[in-house]
Enzyme design. Sequence first.
Site, PDB file in Angstrom:
ATOM      1  N   GLU A   1     -33.803 -52.257 -75.368  1.00  0.00           N
ATOM      2  CA  GLU A   1     -34.394 -53.463 -75.948  1.00  0.00           C
ATOM      3  C   GLU A   1     -35.345 -53.144 -77.084  1.00  0.00           C
ATOM      4  O   GLU A   1     -35.328 -53.796 -78.128  1.00  0.00           O
ATOM      5  CB  GLU A   1     -35.127 -54.257 -74.856  1.00  0.00           C
ATOM      6  CG  GLU A   1     -34.222 -54.923 -73.835  1.00  0.00           C
ATOM      7  CD  GLU A   1     -33.672 -53.977 -72.789  1.00  0.00           C
ATOM      8  OE1 GLU A   1     -34.121 -52.804 -72.723  1.00  0.00           O
ATOM      9  OE2 GLU A   1     -32.788 -54.383 -72.005  1.00  0.00           O
TER      10      GLU A   1
ATOM     11  N   HIS B   1     -37.176 -61.886 -62.938  1.00  0.00           N
ATOM     12  CA  HIS B   1     -36.018 -62.497 -63.599  1.00  0.00           C
ATOM     13  C   HIS B   1     -36.213 -63.995 -63.834  1.00  0.00           C
ATOM     14  O   HIS B   1     -35.251 -64.732 -63.979  1.00  0.00           O
ATOM     15  CB  HIS B   1     -34.757 -62.287 -62.750  1.00  0.00           C
ATOM     16  CG  HIS B   1     -34.034 -61.014 -63.056  1.00  0.00           C
ATOM     17  ND1 HIS B   1     -34.671 -59.868 -63.422  1.00  0.00           N
ATOM     18  CD2 HIS B   1     -32.704 -60.710 -63.062  1.00  0.00           C
ATOM     19  CE1 HIS B   1     -33.772 -58.902 -63.623  1.00  0.00           C
ATOM     20  NE2 HIS B   1     -32.572 -59.393 -63.415  1.00  0.00           N
TER      21      HIS B   1
HETATM   22  C1  LIG Z   1     -34.471 -53.692 -69.166  1.00  0.00           C
HETATM   23  C2  LIG Z   1     -33.274 -54.420 -68.700  1.00  0.00           C
HETATM   24  N1  LIG Z   1     -32.309 -54.724 -69.581  1.00  0.00           N
HETATM   25  C3  LIG Z   1     -31.208 -55.362 -69.176  1.00  0.00           C
HETATM   26  C4  LIG Z   1     -31.049 -55.717 -67.879  1.00  0.00           C
HETATM   27  C5  LIG Z   1     -29.800 -56.453 -67.419  1.00  0.00           C
HETATM   28  N2  LIG Z   1     -29.012 -55.549 -66.600  1.00  0.00           N
HETATM   29  C6  LIG Z   1     -29.087 -55.603 -65.261  1.00  0.00           C
HETATM   30  S1  LIG Z   1     -28.177 -54.440 -64.547  1.00  0.00           S
HETATM   31  C7  LIG Z   1     -27.628 -53.836 -66.014  1.00  0.00           C
HETATM   32  C8  LIG Z   1     -26.690 -52.682 -66.062  1.00  0.00           C
HETATM   33  C9  LIG Z   1     -27.304 -51.410 -65.633  1.00  0.00           C
HETATM   34  O1  LIG Z   1     -26.332 -50.436 -65.513  1.00  0.00           O
HETATM   35  P1  LIG Z   1     -26.619 -49.053 -64.813  1.00  0.00           P
HETATM   36  O2  LIG Z   1     -27.983 -48.570 -65.178  1.00  0.00           O
HETATM   37  O3  LIG Z   1     -25.504 -48.154 -65.144  1.00  0.00           O
HETATM   38  O4  LIG Z   1     -26.659 -49.367 -63.269  1.00  0.00           O
HETATM   39  P2  LIG Z   1     -25.556 -49.990 -62.306  1.00  0.00           P
HETATM   40  O5  LIG Z   1     -25.718 -51.475 -62.329  1.00  0.00           O
HETATM   41  O6  LIG Z   1     -24.234 -49.538 -62.812  1.00  0.00           O
HETATM   42  O7  LIG Z   1     -25.883 -49.466 -60.960  1.00  0.00           O
HETATM   43  C10 LIG Z   1     -28.164 -54.579 -67.047  1.00  0.00           C
HETATM   44  C11 LIG Z   1     -27.860 -54.364 -68.461  1.00  0.00           C
HETATM   45  C12 LIG Z   1     -32.093 -55.415 -66.984  1.00  0.00           C
HETATM   46  N3  LIG Z   1     -32.039 -55.766 -65.686  1.00  0.00           N
HETATM   47  N4  LIG Z   1     -33.174 -54.758 -67.407  1.00  0.00           N
END
Ligand SMILES: Cc1ncc(C[n+]2csc(CCOP(=O)(O)OP(=O)(O)O)c2C)c(N)n1
Lengths: 348, 312
Positions: free
Chosen positions: A61, A130
């Site tokens: 971000e 959230h």
């Molecule tokens: C700082 C932030 N940006 C965006 C999000 C939205 N978001 C929630 S889960 C996610 C994906 C994260 O992927 P990863 O770190 O690979 O973990 P996984 O869900 O695959 O376990 C995103 C973009 C968030 N929760 N926090």
Amino acid sequence: MERTLTFSEALHEATAQEMRRDPRVFVLGQGIDDFKGFYGTTKGLVEEFGRDRILDTPLAEDGMTGVAIGAAMAGMRPIQTHIRMDFMLLAMNQIVNIAAKARYMYGGQVSVPLVVRGVIGRSWGQGAQHSQGLHAFFMHVPGLRVVAPTTPYDGKGLLLQSIRSDDPVIFIEHRMVHFQRGHVPEGDYTVPFGQARVLAPGRDVTLVGVSHAVVECMRARASLVEVGIEAEVIDPVSLSPMDFDTLAASVRRTGHLVVVDSSWAFCGASAEIVAGIAERLGTTNGFRFVRMGFAPTVCPTTKPLERLFYPDAADIAEQACRLLRGAASDWRPARIEAPEILEFRGPF
Amino acid sequence: MLLERLYRSLYLIRRVEEEVARVYSSDVILSPIHLSIGQEAISVAVCQALAADDVVFGSYRSHALYLAKGGDLRGMLAELYGKATGVAKGKAGSMHLLDTSVHMMGSSAVVGTTIPHAVGYALALAMRGEPRVVVSFFGEGAVEEGVFAESLNYAALKRLPVLFVCENNGYAIHTPQQARQALPDVCAKAESLGVAAECFAELDAERLYHRTSEVVAELRSGARGPVLFECHCYRWREHVGPAEDFAIGYRPRSEAEPWLAGDSLACLARKLDPTQRDAIEQQVERQIADAFRYAQDSPWPGAEELYTDLFA
Ligand SMILES: Cc1ncc(C[n+]2csc(CCOP(=O)(O)OP(=O)(O)O)c2C)c(N)n1
């Protein structure tokens, strides 16, 4: 026949139309090109405009806001998206220290025509991280425009206005506002910054709601009719600049003000609204007011506490009635259901 | 016996999440849930190699981590149901699990945000000379956040006893890693910051357990700086919610097939004596049934809870 769209369809239409009109416009954000299309607002855009203008970004971000600022300085018109407004906190430095100040501190040599869209993620147990409405943080900073439209008409017109603006704009959308349906002209039009919208006229009390809260104010207005109270409902639409003149004129007539925010009251938009009106009315023309917003605590996930955390239409109507009739008023409206909240189903 | 311990923990977690997925459609859990089904063996293997007072931090996808660390099943389910008997009185829900009694020190709905907390906790342990180890769990998406680089740099600089465990399931929501990272090699990123790194291309619980035990012993003795494990895995269900989502089209089912075929639970099951296995499964099933009943029957938090714990 009147043409109606939902709020998210209206944003979709504005984005597509402006991208066709202006090759400088592009959209960037996490998952912006996926099948959900950012709550439907960018669905299909990658097919029309390609991946050079609909940019899926890494989870970065802070960095990506800086990238968007750089592109804006280079003459592009980026629209950056955040599926939760809460994630904009990771980009505070770029937004507050750079985007808001660049034009001024560089003596007018550059501008940052950037739109940052942040979604308030209420409903279905979104919990502490959230669900936050953080608009007051941004309203505090000179150099930023902050808007929070609620009608589809204003959504489309203000998004077009925001994209065309040479200044950075924080564009706030409530998840529950996405479902609102209303009249939207097909053609090109803009809604100016700093103009409030009177959604319904009334003589007894002025209800001002920020973002989704104004939808609840409209419901409250309908139930207040039961007890013979006519409420005027005003949507500020633009939070910075704020159209205090329209608000003050209404309160001058009604003498009563209920401000309902989609955030906390303390140091929030509601404080500013009351203060701005008071400054215009002066002390001789005393008006009575009440502020409402999130409970002054952290947003709980569990349903019964979440219900207490958010004021609803019945709470608003009850407060308005007490303001007019005094604390002894024991009228409590029947539960006024918000279909968009009632019908919302997870997981997202 | 190791095999039994691994199997018990893994079976419990898999079955709990399958049950969570099953009840979800009946709206008893009014909140988002992120399931670990398919990737649970990472938490299980790593946590089995830890001492009870070693510390873990996780993400919003932490049901597996919490249970693997010895968390309270009843308390976790009650938390998901939003009940007063939940580990956080229903205020946290699924995304923000923390339980000091098992040294699970936090999980956050904001990607990457707990990584520096693990480093800070390790800094405190080092300052006080306590021979405990901290493990930070996160997805490969978190690696893109600035805080990842900042935290690893500092951990390496201070040679802190942290094990970073990246559960690389290849996707952030619907976007594949290659669409987000020019260098989709988490180990290389960690090494560039001064953190030693090891890649686990397959999900082999026993191998991961043994290697974790060795590394944790070294970290505990203060003999080395931080280490990162990149553990490749696959998320069998949708990003958020209970369903399979192959039909949507962002990833083909064929991509999942090798992972489904190599299911760690089935692999361990094959190695166990069937009667022993049955006994474990029956015990665990009873425990699960009891915990769901407990969550269901528990009271909601009272209205006064809205303001408790806001300040000390
Ligand atoms: C700082 C932030 N940006 C965006 C999000 C939205 N978001 C929630 S889960 C996610 C994906 C994260 O992927 P990863 O770190 O690979 O973990 P996984 O869900 O695959 O376990 C995103 C973009 C968030 N929760 N926090």
